[in-house]
Motif scaffolding. Structure first.
Motif, mmCIF file in Angstrom:
data_model
loop_
_atom_site.group_PDB
_atom_site.id
_atom_site.type_symbol
_atom_site.label_atom_id
_atom_site.label_comp_id
_atom_site.label_asym_id
_atom_site.label_seq_id
_atom_site.Cartn_x
_atom_site.Cartn_y
_atom_site.Cartn_z
ATOM 1 N N THR A 120 0.862 -1.085 0.063
ATOM 2 C CA THR A 120 -0.062 -0.017 -0.051
ATOM 3 C C THR A 120 0.810 1.259 0.033
ATOM 4 O O THR A 120 1.776 1.426 0.943
ATOM 5 N N VAL A 121 0.882 2.025 -0.939
ATOM 6 C CA VAL A 121 1.418 3.217 -1.129
ATOM 7 C C VAL A 121 0.895 4.250 -0.180
ATOM 8 O O VAL A 121 -0.147 4.924 -0.054
ATOM 9 N N GLU A 122 1.986 4.862 0.712
ATOM 10 C CA GLU A 122 1.625 5.870 1.545
ATOM 11 C C GLU A 122 2.273 7.282 1.278
ATOM 12 O O GLU A 122 1.567 8.326 1.847
ATOM 13 N N GLY A 123 3.161 7.369 0.346
ATOM 14 C CA GLY A 123 3.594 8.580 0.235
ATOM 15 C C GLY A 123 5.021 8.478 -0.152
ATOM 16 O O GLY A 123 5.720 7.372 -0.589
ATOM 17 N N PRO A 124 5.850 9.429 -0.628
ATOM 18 C CA PRO A 124 7.348 9.740 -1.175
ATOM 19 C C PRO A 124 8.105 9.213 -0.216
ATOM 20 O O PRO A 124 7.898 9.238 1.065
ATOM 21 N N LEU A 125 9.265 8.530 -0.595
ATOM 22 C CA LEU A 125 10.248 8.038 0.379
ATOM 23 C C LEU A 125 10.897 9.271 1.169
ATOM 24 O O LEU A 125 11.231 9.088 2.267
ATOM 25 N N ASP A 126 11.120 10.348 0.485
ATOM 26 C CA ASP A 126 11.498 11.391 1.236
ATOM 27 C C ASP A 126 10.664 12.773 0.747
ATOM 28 O O ASP A 126 11.126 13.348 -0.148
ATOM 29 N N PRO A 127 9.869 13.314 1.408
ATOM 30 C CA PRO A 127 8.982 14.130 0.978
ATOM 31 C C PRO A 127 9.625 15.745 0.939
ATOM 32 O O PRO A 127 9.073 16.447 0.537
ATOM 33 N N THR A 128 10.883 15.717 1.524
ATOM 34 C CA THR A 128 11.566 16.735 1.714
ATOM 35 C C THR A 128 12.573 17.005 0.219
ATOM 36 O O THR A 128 12.903 18.124 0.124
ATOM 37 N N ASP A 129 12.388 16.239 -0.477
ATOM 38 C CA ASP A 129 13.423 16.333 -1.543
ATOM 39 C C ASP A 129 12.718 15.507 -2.805
ATOM 40 O O ASP A 129 12.612 14.260 -2.722
ATOM 41 N N ALA A 130 12.268 16.420 -3.747
ATOM 42 C CA ALA A 130 11.474 15.778 -4.900
ATOM 43 C C ALA A 130 12.481 14.962 -6.013
ATOM 44 O O ALA A 130 11.851 14.478 -6.696
ATOM 45 N N ARG A 131 13.668 15.359 -5.736
ATOM 46 C CA ARG A 131 14.524 14.499 -6.454
ATOM 47 C C ARG A 131 14.529 12.905 -6.291
ATOM 48 O O ARG A 131 15.070 12.166 -7.032
ATOM 49 N N VAL A 132 14.129 12.603 -5.204
ATOM 50 C CA VAL A 132 14.179 10.980 -4.433
ATOM 51 C C VAL A 132 12.704 10.572 -5.251
ATOM 52 O O VAL A 132 11.725 10.843 -4.734
ATOM 53 N N VAL A 133 12.957 9.727 -6.296
ATOM 54 C CA VAL A 133 11.735 9.089 -6.766
ATOM 55 C C VAL A 133 11.051 7.760 -6.167
ATOM 56 O O VAL A 133 10.196 7.375 -6.705
ATOM 57 N N GLY A 134 11.808 7.409 -5.162
ATOM 58 C CA GLY A 134 11.181 6.213 -4.423
ATOM 59 C C GLY A 134 9.948 6.504 -3.668
ATOM 60 O O GLY A 134 9.560 7.509 -3.344
ATOM 61 N N LEU A 135 9.246 5.370 -3.042
ATOM 62 C CA LEU A 135 7.949 5.418 -2.512
ATOM 63 C C LEU A 135 8.383 4.659 -1.119
ATOM 64 O O LEU A 135 9.101 4.101 -0.794
ATOM 65 N N LEU A 136 7.206 4.840 -0.075
ATOM 66 C CA LEU A 136 7.179 4.506 0.871
ATOM 67 C C LEU A 136 5.786 3.854 1.222
ATOM 68 O O LEU A 136 4.725 4.454 0.875
ATOM 69 N N GLY A 137 5.570 2.626 2.091
ATOM 70 C CA GLY A 137 4.342 2.033 2.077
ATOM 71 C C GLY A 137 4.449 1.120 3.053
ATOM 72 O O GLY A 137 5.348 0.808 3.806
ATOM 73 N N SER A 138 3.267 0.185 3.044
ATOM 74 C CA SER A 138 3.151 -0.756 4.117
ATOM 75 C C SER A 138 2.553 -2.177 3.532
ATOM 76 O O SER A 138 1.710 -2.028 2.492
ATOM 77 N N LEU A 139 2.597 -3.214 4.135
ATOM 78 C CA LEU A 139 2.153 -4.397 3.906
ATOM 79 C C LEU A 139 0.704 -4.479 4.521
ATOM 80 O O LEU A 139 0.661 -4.199 5.856
ATOM 81 N N PRO A 140 0.004 -5.425 4.041
ATOM 82 C CA PRO A 140 -1.261 -5.563 4.669
ATOM 83 C C PRO A 140 -1.582 -6.458 6.059
ATOM 84 O O PRO A 140 -1.896 -6.394 6.979
ATOM 85 N N GLU A 141 -0.160 -7.342 5.958
ATOM 86 C CA GLU A 141 0.185 -8.048 7.183
ATOM 87 C C GLU A 141 1.815 -8.315 7.198
ATOM 88 O O GLU A 141 2.292 -8.397 6.198
ATOM 89 N N PRO A 142 2.266 -8.382 8.457
ATOM 90 C CA PRO A 142 3.680 -8.730 8.296
ATOM 91 C C PRO A 142 4.298 -9.705 7.544
ATOM 92 O O PRO A 142 3.544 -10.927 7.948
ATOM 93 N N LEU A 143 5.197 -9.869 7.290
ATOM 94 C CA LEU A 143 5.985 -11.014 6.615
ATOM 95 C C LEU A 143 7.359 -11.081 7.061
ATOM 96 O O LEU A 143 7.877 -10.092 7.197
ATOM 97 N N SER A 144 7.939 -12.085 7.103
ATOM 98 C CA SER A 144 9.453 -12.244 7.261
ATOM 99 C C SER A 144 10.001 -11.989 6.091
ATOM 100 O O SER A 144 9.562 -12.141 4.950
#
Length: 252
Positions: A121-145
């Motif tokens: 699930t996408v939650e937002g940019p990896l680094d909201p303070t730097d638009a040059r960082v093109v990665g994303l941040l998110g979470s899993l529906p349930e934890p996995l090893s």
């Protein structure tokens, strides 16, 4: 049906907002071919193998993520570059390429497409303070090893990933497709349990291990197969033209 080349190019540029993005190569039409487009062939990289396959498929336009004319490269049209351009020009095939615009787009972008494939699930940019960082941040529906998530990556991408295994379960994830391993510091600062990229550098192992997170390198090519397919499908629907994705295997 057919669409005018310039109409299709203009729509792709509008949809990706490519003019607003500073990049390392020209985005948009890199080689001009015939004026009408009936069939699009898409692929990750405009390699000779893709060009030859597109000729065989009777393509009017080739759509790629990795095109030509990168900053700092030798501009001389010799050797491999001459053969590639000769193939395009002799068969009157256009080359349409989008690099960073196809990484960051919120619908067809490589990073969003990879998230959907891996059920993140996408939650937002990896680094909201730097638009040059093109990665994303998110979470899993349930934890996995870490190993279970690595198996998910293997099943989804058809390629066994490199895993640096941390101790904690995977809940929060940061990622950047392709050569985004350098963003691991931003991922660590964001408090992720796992960072995913396409490639790995020697120091990536130490950053992950010493900061207590897991890291997966799933392949540059393998993580960037999906944005160009989604964009090709969008253009095919928009203009009622044919679209064929051709995957030229690449272990990197």
């Amino acid at each position: 049906m057919a669409v005018a080349l310039q109409t299709l190019v203009a729509e792709a540029e509008r949809y990706l907002a490519s003019a607003k993005i500073h990049d390392y190569c020209p985005n948009g039409l890199q080689v001009e071919g015939r004026a009408q487009v009936r069939r699009i062939v898409s692929g990750v990289t405009a390699s000779q193998a893709l060009l030859d396959a597109a000729v065989e498929a009777d393509a009017d336009l080739i759509l790629v993520h990795h095109g030509y004319f990168w900053k700092g490269e030798n501009p001389c049209i010799t050797g491999m570059k001459r053969r590639r351009l000769s193939t395009l020009l002799s068969h009157d095939i256009s080359l349409l390429a989008f690099h960073l615009p196809l990484d960051v787009h919120p619908e067809v972008g490589n990073n969003v497409q990879l998230a959907r494939l891996l059920d993140i699930t996408v939650e937002g940019p990896l680094d909201p303070t730097d638009a040059r960082v093109v990665g994303l941040l998110g979470s899993l529906p349930e934890p996995l090893s870490p190993r279970d998530f690595a198996r998910r990556v293997h099943e989804a991408l058809g390629r066994e990933p490199l895993l640096v295994e941390g101790e904690q379960m995977i809940r929060r994830v940061g990622w950047c497709t392709g050569g985004g391993q350098g963003y691991i510091d931003q991922a660590i600062a964001a408090g992720v349990d796992l960072f995913i990229s396409g490639e790995a550098s020697e120091q990536t192992f130490h950053s992950a291990r010493e900061n207590g997170i897991s890291f997966i390198a799933a392949g540059h090519h393998a993580t960037e197969r999906y944005g160009v397919q989604a964009l090709g499908d969008y253009l095919a629907r928009r203009f009622a033209v044919e679209h064929l994705f051709i995957d030229c295997p690449n272990p990197v």
